[in-house]
Design a protein around this motif. Structure first.
Motif, PDB file in Angstrom:
ATOM      1  N   ALA A 166      16.593  37.516  19.839  1.00 41.01           N
ATOM      2  CA  ALA A 166      17.617  37.725  20.869  1.00 41.01           C
ATOM      3  C   ALA A 166      18.770  36.748  20.675  1.00 41.01           C
ATOM      4  N   THR A 167      18.456  35.507  20.321  1.00 46.02           N
ATOM      5  CA  THR A 167      19.514  34.516  20.079  1.00 46.02           C
ATOM      6  C   THR A 167      20.338  34.918  18.860  1.00 46.02           C
ATOM      7  N   THR A 168      19.667  35.409  17.823  1.00 44.56           N
ATOM      8  CA  THR A 168      20.381  35.869  16.624  1.00 44.56           C
ATOM      9  C   THR A 168      21.332  37.025  16.983  1.00 44.56           C
ATOM     10  N   LEU A 169      20.828  37.988  17.731  1.00 47.02           N
ATOM     11  CA  LEU A 169      21.679  39.119  18.122  1.00 47.02           C
ATOM     12  C   LEU A 169      22.859  38.635  18.962  1.00 47.02           C
ATOM     13  N   PHE A 170      22.583  37.723  19.878  1.00 45.36           N
ATOM     14  CA  PHE A 170      23.649  37.164  20.726  1.00 45.36           C
ATOM     15  C   PHE A 170      24.741  36.529  19.861  1.00 45.36           C
ATOM     16  N   GLU A 171      24.316  35.746  18.867  1.00 42.49           N
ATOM     17  CA  GLU A 171      25.302  35.071  18.001  1.00 42.49           C
ATOM     18  C   GLU A 171      26.111  36.091  17.203  1.00 42.49           C
ATOM     19  N   MET A 172      25.468  37.146  16.760  1.00 46.16           N
ATOM     20  CA  MET A 172      26.193  38.184  16.017  1.00 46.16           C
ATOM     21  C   MET A 172      27.199  38.889  16.917  1.00 46.16           C
ATOM     22  N   VAL A 173      26.824  39.112  18.163  1.00 44.03           N
ATOM     23  CA  VAL A 173      27.724  39.796  19.103  1.00 44.03           C
ATOM     24  C   VAL A 173      28.931  38.917  19.425  1.00 44.03           C
ATOM     25  N   THR A 174      28.673  37.622  19.661  1.00 45.43           N
ATOM     26  CA  THR A 174      29.793  36.753  20.068  1.00 45.43           C
ATOM     27  C   THR A 174      30.773  36.548  18.905  1.00 45.43           C
ATOM     28  N   GLY A 175      30.290  36.709  17.659  1.00 43.17           N
ATOM     29  CA  GLY A 175      31.181  36.529  16.524  1.00 43.17           C
ATOM     30  C   GLY A 175      31.917  37.801  16.139  1.00 43.17           C
ATOM     31  N   ARG A 176      31.818  38.828  16.921  1.00 44.24           N
ATOM     32  CA  ARG A 176      32.351  40.122  16.498  1.00 44.24           C
ATOM     33  C   ARG A 176      33.475  40.595  17.414  1.00 44.24           C
ATOM     34  N   ASP A 177      34.580  41.055  16.821  1.00 44.65           N
ATOM     35  CA  ASP A 177      35.735  41.507  17.605  1.00 44.65           C
ATOM     36  C   ASP A 177      35.367  42.694  18.487  1.00 44.65           C
ATOM     37  N   GLY A 178      35.896  42.694  19.686  1.00 45.88           N
ATOM     38  CA  GLY A 178      35.732  43.841  20.583  1.00 45.88           C
ATOM     39  C   GLY A 178      34.462  43.770  21.416  1.00 45.88           C
ATOM     40  N   PHE A 179      33.554  42.833  21.086  1.00 46.76           N
ATOM     41  CA  PHE A 179      32.291  42.708  21.816  1.00 46.76           C
ATOM     42  C   PHE A 179      32.316  41.492  22.743  1.00 46.76           C
ATOM     43  N   SER A 180      31.552  41.550  23.798  1.00 49.05           N
ATOM     44  CA  SER A 180      31.383  40.357  24.629  1.00 49.05           C
ATOM     45  C   SER A 180      29.994  40.348  25.256  1.00 49.05           C
ATOM     46  N   THR A 181      29.583  39.166  25.696  1.00 43.08           N
ATOM     47  CA  THR A 181      28.294  39.019  26.379  1.00 43.08           C
ATOM     48  C   THR A 181      28.518  38.197  27.637  1.00 43.08           C
ATOM     49  N   PRO A 182      27.780  38.493  28.704  1.00 42.68           N
ATOM     50  CA  PRO A 182      27.994  37.740  29.953  1.00 42.68           C
ATOM     51  C   PRO A 182      27.354  36.350  29.924  1.00 42.68           C
ATOM     52  N   PHE A 183      26.339  36.145  29.082  1.00 42.44           N
ATOM     53  CA  PHE A 183      25.635  34.844  29.035  1.00 42.44           C
ATOM     54  C   PHE A 183      24.695  34.843  27.833  1.00 42.44           C
ATOM     55  N   PRO A 184      24.325  33.661  27.356  1.00 48.30           N
ATOM     56  CA  PRO A 184      23.332  33.612  26.269  1.00 48.30           C
ATOM     57  C   PRO A 184      21.958  34.048  26.785  1.00 48.30           C
ATOM     58  N   PRO A 185      21.149  34.654  25.958  1.00 46.32           N
ATOM     59  CA  PRO A 185      19.831  35.133  26.409  1.00 46.32           C
ATOM     60  C   PRO A 185      18.841  33.987  26.621  1.00 46.32           C
ATOM     61  N   GLN A 186      17.889  34.229  27.517  1.00 47.59           N
ATOM     62  CA  GLN A 186      16.787  33.275  27.723  1.00 47.59           C
ATOM     63  C   GLN A 186      15.444  33.950  27.462  1.00 47.59           C
ATOM     64  N   SER A 187      15.476  35.107  26.847  1.00 45.72           N
ATOM     65  CA  SER A 187      14.224  35.827  26.588  1.00 45.72           C
ATOM     66  C   SER A 187      14.506  36.773  25.427  1.00 45.72           C
ATOM     67  N   ASN A 188      13.808  37.884  25.375  1.00 45.16           N
ATOM     68  CA  ASN A 188      14.067  38.868  24.317  1.00 45.16           C
ATOM     69  C   ASN A 188      15.012  39.967  24.802  1.00 45.16           C
ATOM     70  N   ILE A 189      15.726  39.707  25.894  1.00 45.81           N
ATOM     71  CA  ILE A 189      16.672  40.674  26.470  1.00 45.81           C
ATOM     72  C   ILE A 189      18.094  40.164  26.259  1.00 45.81           C
ATOM     73  N   VAL A 190      18.949  41.005  25.681  1.00 47.96           N
ATOM     74  CA  VAL A 190      20.343  40.611  25.431  1.00 47.96           C
ATOM     75  C   VAL A 190      21.263  41.637  26.076  1.00 47.96           C
ATOM     76  N   CYS A 191      22.182  41.175  26.917  1.00 50.28           N
ATOM     77  CA  CYS A 191      23.191  42.050  27.498  1.00 50.28           C
ATOM     78  C   CYS A 191      24.508  41.829  26.748  1.00 50.28           C
ATOM     79  N   PHE A 192      25.195  42.914  26.416  1.00 50.99           N
ATOM     80  CA  PHE A 192      26.478  42.809  25.713  1.00 50.99           C
ATOM     81  C   PHE A 192      27.257  44.089  25.947  1.00 50.99           C
ATOM     82  N   ARG A 193      28.533  44.058  25.593  1.00 50.27           N
ATOM     83  CA  ARG A 193      29.265  45.321  25.669  1.00 50.27           C
ATOM     84  C   ARG A 193      30.407  45.375  24.679  1.00 50.27           C
ATOM     85  N   TYR A 194      30.838  46.586  24.451  1.00 49.04           N
ATOM     86  CA  TYR A 194      31.965  46.830  23.558  1.00 49.04           C
ATOM     87  C   TYR A 194      33.137  47.225  24.440  1.00 49.04           C
TER      88      TYR A 194
END
Ligand SMILES: *Cc1c(COP(=O)(O)O)cnc(C)c1O
Length: 489
Positions: free
Chosen positions: A394-422
C-alpha cells in the motif's frame, strides 16, 4: 385421510453417500476445476469478474435443467466450468476492490471438512474437536490483544458468522452491562452509542436492531481525515450527562473500512476508562497485524478495549465467514444473552463448554477449524509476513500515485487500503471504476472521504505486485481521460 408416516414405508439408504466412489469422484472433479481456475486467476488470466444479468447467468448455468434432471459427476464438471466463468477471481492480481480474504489451501480444505462432517459445535457434544479448536483460536486472539489467558482468565470470546454479528454481540454485551434491565424490559430513551461517522454500517444496524433507534448513534468529532479526535470525544462524553443521555458504548475503528486509517485507541481507551464507558474496538479488518511485531503498534491501546471484533476472513486468509467477538471480561456474554431454552440450556456435569450461551446463532459452523488451519499450514510467522507485505504494498502504491501527474491521494495509507483519484471530479472516479470493471483487468472499489469521491484499492491478493500497480494506474489514467467529458454550462 392422507397416508400416515407409518404406511409410506421406511426407505432404504439413498445410494451414493459420502463414503462412496461417487463422493471421491465429485471431489476430484471439483478440485481439478478449482486448481485450474485459481492457477489462471493467479496469473491474471481472464477477467477479474464478468457481470451479466441474472437471467443470462441462470440460463448459462442451466439452473432449471439440473434441478429437474439431477446431475452426474460429469454434469458437475460442466456446471462448475460455467459457474467459475462467472465467479469473481479474488486471486487475480487485478482484484483490489474489497477486504475479502484470498483463500489459501487450508481454507478450502477446512470448508470441505465442515461440508462433510457438519458439526454444529456451539453445543460441545455436537463437535468436541471443533469446539476445542475454536476455544484455542479464541485464546490465541485474546493473547494477541494482550489479555491474560489461563485457568482463571477473565477474558472470553466466541467465533461468529461475520464481523457484523460480532459487532452486534459486542454492543449487546455493552448494553447488558450498562443497562442490564434492557434485556427483559426493553430500552429507555436516552441510551446512545458514540461512533466515528465512518464506522461500519453494521454498528448503526446493530443499534437499530437493539431498539435504541439508529438516531442513537452520535457521531464522534473527527479530523480532516475522518479520524476520531480524542479531545473532542472526551467533550462529547462529558456533554451527554448534561443532556440526560447515557452512553452504552464508544466505538473506534481499527481501521476504518473506507479509509484504512486507525483511530487513537490508547487515548480513547483512557477516556472511556476514566468515565466508565464501554469501549468497543472494531478491528474487523485490522486485527491481523497483532501477529506482527513491526505493525502491531497500529493498534496500540487495543488492550484497553472492553470488546473487540476481529474478522479472520479478511487478512487471515480464511474464507467467509469467520469472525470473533472478544471480551476483556467474559461475563459480558451473560449480560448480553439473559435467557434459557430448556432443551439446550440446563445444569449438567458434562465435558467441555457450550459456546451457544455466547452467540446470536444456534447452529454454528466449524469456524475455528478454518481459522486454525490457516495459521498452522504456513505457520503464524508466514501469515504475519503475508499481512506485512500487503501493508508495505500500500505504501508503494501510495508513493507511485503521489509521483504521478493528474493523481492525488487524501492521506498516506496506514493499512493495505489506499485511497486516490485521477483529477478532481467525483463522477469521473465512478466512471473510471465502472470502465475498469467492464474491461475486466481490474476491480477497484471507491470511497467517500469528507464529501469527495476516491478510488479505493485494497491489497489482498498475494499476486498483486508493482507491475500490477503500474498497469492499474495506466488503466485509471486512460479511463479517466475518456470519462472526463467537459460539462455544459
Ligand atoms: C468488514 C468490516 C465489518 C463487517 O464484517 P463482516 O464480516 O463483513 O460482517 C465491520 N467493521 C469493519 C471495520 C469492517 O472492516
Amino acid at each position: 385421510m392422507g397416508p400416515s408416516p407409518a404406511t409410506t414405508g421406511f426407505q432404504a439408504p439413498m445410494s451414493g453417500g459420502l463414503n462412496s466412489e461417487s463422493f471421491l469422484r465429485a471431489i476430484r472433479t471439483t478440485a481439478a476445476r478449482l486448481a485450474e481456475h485459481n492457477d489462471a486467476a493467479s496469473k491474471g488470466q481472464g477477467p477479474v469478474v464478468q457481470l451479466a444479468s441474472t437471467e443470462a447467468i441462470s440460463a448459462e448455468l442451466r439452473l432449471e435443467h439440473w434441478l429437474t434432471n439431477g446431475m452426474t459427476e460429469d454434469d458437475l464438471d460442466m456446471f462448475l466450468a460455467a459457474y467459475l466463468g462467472r465467479a469473481a477471481r479474488l486471486h487475480h492480481p487485478g482484484s483490489v476492490a474489497h477486504q475479502v480474504a484470498v483463500p489459501d489451501v487450508p481454507s478450502a480444505v477446512a470448508e470441505l471438512v465442515h461440508g462433510t462432517t457438519n458439526n454444529p459445535m456451539a453445543i460441545f457434544e455436537m463437535g468436541p474437536a471443533a469446539a476445542t479448536i475454536e476455544l484455542y483460536v479464541v485464546d490465541w486472539m485474546l493473547e494477541k490483544i494482550g489479555w491474560a489467558t489461563g485457568p482463571d482468565q477473565p477474558s472470553a470470546g466466541v467465533l461468529t458468522h461475520g464481523g457484523s454479528l460480532a459487532n452486534l454481540t459486542a454492543l449487546l454485551a455493552a448494553r447488558g452491562t450498562m443497562a442490564p434491565d434492557a434485556w427483559h424490559h426493553g430500552v429507555d430513551d436516552g441510551l446512545v452509542v458514540l461512533a466515528p461517522p465512518s464506522c461500519h454500517y453494521s454498528i448503526t444496524r446493530a443499534v437499530g436492531i437493539m431498539g435504541l433507534g439508529a438516531d442513537a448513534v452520535h457521531p464522534l468529532p473527527v479530523d480532516d481525515r475522518e479520524v476520531v479526535d480524542p479531545a473532542g470525544a472526551a467533550r462529547a462524553l462529558d456533554s451527554l450527562a448534561a443532556s440526560g443521555l447515557r452512553p452504552v458504548a464508544l466505538v473506534a475503528n481499527a481501521p476504518s473500512t473506507a479509509t484504512g486509517l486507525h483511530d487513537p485507541l490508547r487515548e480513547l481507551g483512557r477516556i472511556c476508562a476514566e468515565r466508565q464507558v464501554w469501549f468497543h474496538v472494531d478491528a474487523a479488518h485490522g486485527a491481523g497485524v497483532l501477529t506482527s511485531e513491526t505493525l502491531r503498534g497500529l493498534l496500540d491501546g487495543i488492550d484497553l478495549a472492553d470488546s473487540v471484533t476481529w474478522d479472520a476472513h479478511k487478512t487471515l486468509r480464511t474464507a467467509g465467514l469467520a469472525a470473533a467477538v472478544l471480551l476483556r471480561d467474559g461475563r459480558g456474554f451473560n449480560a448480553a444473552f439473559q435467557h434459557d431454552a430448556s432443551y439446550l440450556f440446563y445444569e449438567d456435569q458434562t465435558e467441555g463448554i457450550d459456546l451457544i450461551h455466547r452467540t446470536v446463532e444456534c447452529t454454528k459452523a466449524e469456524l475455528g477449524l478454518k481459522t486454525y488451519l490457516n495459521l498452522a499450514w504456513r505457520g503464524e510467522a508466514a501469515l504475519s509476513r503475508y499481512i506485512g507485505d500487503r501493508y508495505a504494498g500500500a505504501t508503494t502504491l501510495f508513493e507511485m500515485v503521489t509521483g504521478r501527474d493528474g493523481f492525488s491521494t487524501p492521506f498516506p495509507p496506514q493499512s493495505n487500503i489506499v485511497c486516490f483519484r485521477y483529477g478532481t471530479d467525483n463522477d469521473v472516479q465512478i466512471a473510471i471504476r465502472r470502465a475498469l470493471l467492464t474491461k475486466g483487468d481490474f476491480h477497484l472499489s471507491s470511497a467517500e472521504v469528507k464529501g469527495q469521491r476516491y478510488l479505493r484499492a485494497t491489497l489482498m491478493s498475494p499476486h498483486t505486485d508493482q507491475g500490477t500497480f503500474i498497469a492499474l494506474l495506466d488503466a485509471v489514467e486512460a479511463a479517466g481521460r475518456t470519462s472526463a467529458v467537459p460539462r455544459e454550462g
